[in-house]
Enzyme design. Structure first.
Site, PDB file in Angstrom:
ATOM      1  NE  ARG A 254     -96.523  39.482 -67.767  1.00  0.00           N
ATOM      2  CZ  ARG A 254     -95.517  38.612 -67.836  1.00  0.00           C
ATOM      3  NH1 ARG A 254     -94.605  38.726 -68.782  1.00  0.00           N
ATOM      4  NH2 ARG A 254     -95.425  37.612 -66.978  1.00  0.00           N
ATOM      5  CD  GLU A 305    -105.601  32.577 -62.672  1.00  0.00           C
ATOM      6  OE1 GLU A 305    -104.951  33.651 -62.681  1.00  0.00           O
ATOM      7  OE2 GLU A 305    -106.817  32.526 -62.417  1.00  0.00           O
TER       8      GLU A 305
END
Length: 373
Positions: A254, A305
């Site tokens: 990820r 984020e």
């Protein structure tokens, strides 16, 4: 130029190894493909604020030796990580504790909180969770799951909780005290002046080259400026599958994308870390960097984020340690053992998520294995 070790990656693992090797009179060349040292703990000063360029890093450990080790290189402040979670128009303290439960259910005592959680868990009668959703419901009940776990987790992994394996949440720490300290570790803080200065001190007196591609060096025997390089052994902290040209197929990761901006206010959100747990909010959290060091600057810098799928050319952050990838990694680990002069280390070299203290432990273990005590 002749070296005992070529250290690939100037992050915490590589820098620790190089530092310890130098103490043992070994000559190291440290290279990194980025234009800076310190890897993902890199901090950059902007407007007097130390910005965590690759996301928030809070050092915490219960190991006194590791705490004393890292304190050779920096003085740490007394920052305590106490994140806040926003769900729609509601605001909750993390980790799940009595402040969280009191706000959620308008209660005061641990007994009341436990009774509600147990009642909600009992409604589902889940003995053997088949996926992450069932695991979370069996541990925390509906309210905590739907408001604070579901959306955040789905954003983080890019998949529905019903499609994620249950082992991702092996346990959910429930604190029945009014304590917002996220970590249970005895030692915690942020290095005053930022993490980059720690790595600078580790690498002091060692040959370091940035903007260098290991695979080009391996192929040509030269650095980008044409300098010929020889070395006896390699410490490789890059992607282990990339080292072997993904011969068994690529490992999955990820990644995280950041949107960072300076805002003309002295205080944007009142906390260093604010998580956004609603699925419809595209980012997972907002970091306000100045609060890590109790900053009083006239402006502030925030980073939003966004979690994303990894693809080649993008920085890999988290290994996806499911059964398929773990089995694939074992194939690469078996190949790694055949590489007599190469040591594989760090989160990418060992395909493992590491907190910073565990990176130091693993690096020092590697040093001991290589050189003895």
């Amino acid at each position: 130029m002749k070296f005992d070790y070529l250290v690939v990656g100037a992050g915490l693992f590589g820098a620790t190894f190089a530092y310890e090797a130098k103490k043992r009179n070994k000559k190291c060349l440290v290279i990194d493909k980025r234009d800076h040292i310190a890897g993902n703990v890199y901090t950059k000063e902007e407007s007097g604020i130390n910005v965590h360029v690759y996301g928030a890093h809070i050092f915490h450990t219960s190991d006194k030796k590791i705490w004393e080790y890292i304190n050779q290189f920096a003085e740490f402040n007394n920052y305590i990580n106490s994140p806040v979670a926003v769900y729609k128009d509601e605001l909750y303290n993390l980790p799940f504790n009595m402040n969280t439960f009191s706000k959620m259910w308008n209660i005061k005592t641990p007994a009341e909180a436990k009774e509600i959680i147990e009642k909600q868990k009992a409604e589902y009668k889940i003995d053997e969770p088949k996926n992450l959703e069932e695991q979370a419901l069996s541990l925390a009940g509906k309210d905590v799951y739907e408001k604070l776990i579901k959306g955040y987790t789905e954003k983080q992994w890019g998949r529905k909780c019903t499609e994620l394996p249950s082992f991702i949440i092996k346990r959910l720490p429930m604190r029945f005290t009014y304590d917002n300290n996220y970590f249970n570790d005895r030692f915690q803080g942020i290095p005053m002046g930022g993490y980059t200065k720690i790595v600078e001190k580790m690498l002091d007196g060692i040959d370091v080259r940035v903007n260098e591609d290991f695979f080009e060096l391996k192929k040509n025997g030269k650095l980008s400026d044409g300098t010929e390089v020889e070395y006896d052994r390699i410490l490789f902290t890059g992607q282990i599958d990339e080292y072997f040209d993904s011969k068994f197929g690529p490992l999955e990761y990820r990644s995280v994308r950041f949107e960072t901006e300076e805002i003309d206010t002295d205080n944007y959100q009142g906390n260093a870390v604010v998580n956004y747990t609603e699925r419809e909010v595209p980012y997972t959290r907002i970091i306000e960097h100045k609060h890590f060091e109790f900053g009083t600057q006239p402006t502030t810098i925030i980073s939003r984020e966004y979690s994303s799928e990894w693809k080649p050319g993008v920085e890999p952050y988290y290994p996806v340690n499911n059964d398929k990838n773990n089995a694939l990694y074992e194939k690469y680990a078996a190949e790694a053992k055949k590489e007599g002069n190469v040591i594989f280390g760090g989160r990418l070299g060992q395909y493992k998520y590491y907190d910073m203290d565990k990176v130091l432990m693993a690096a020092l273990d590697c040093v001991e294995e290589e050189f003895g005590k």
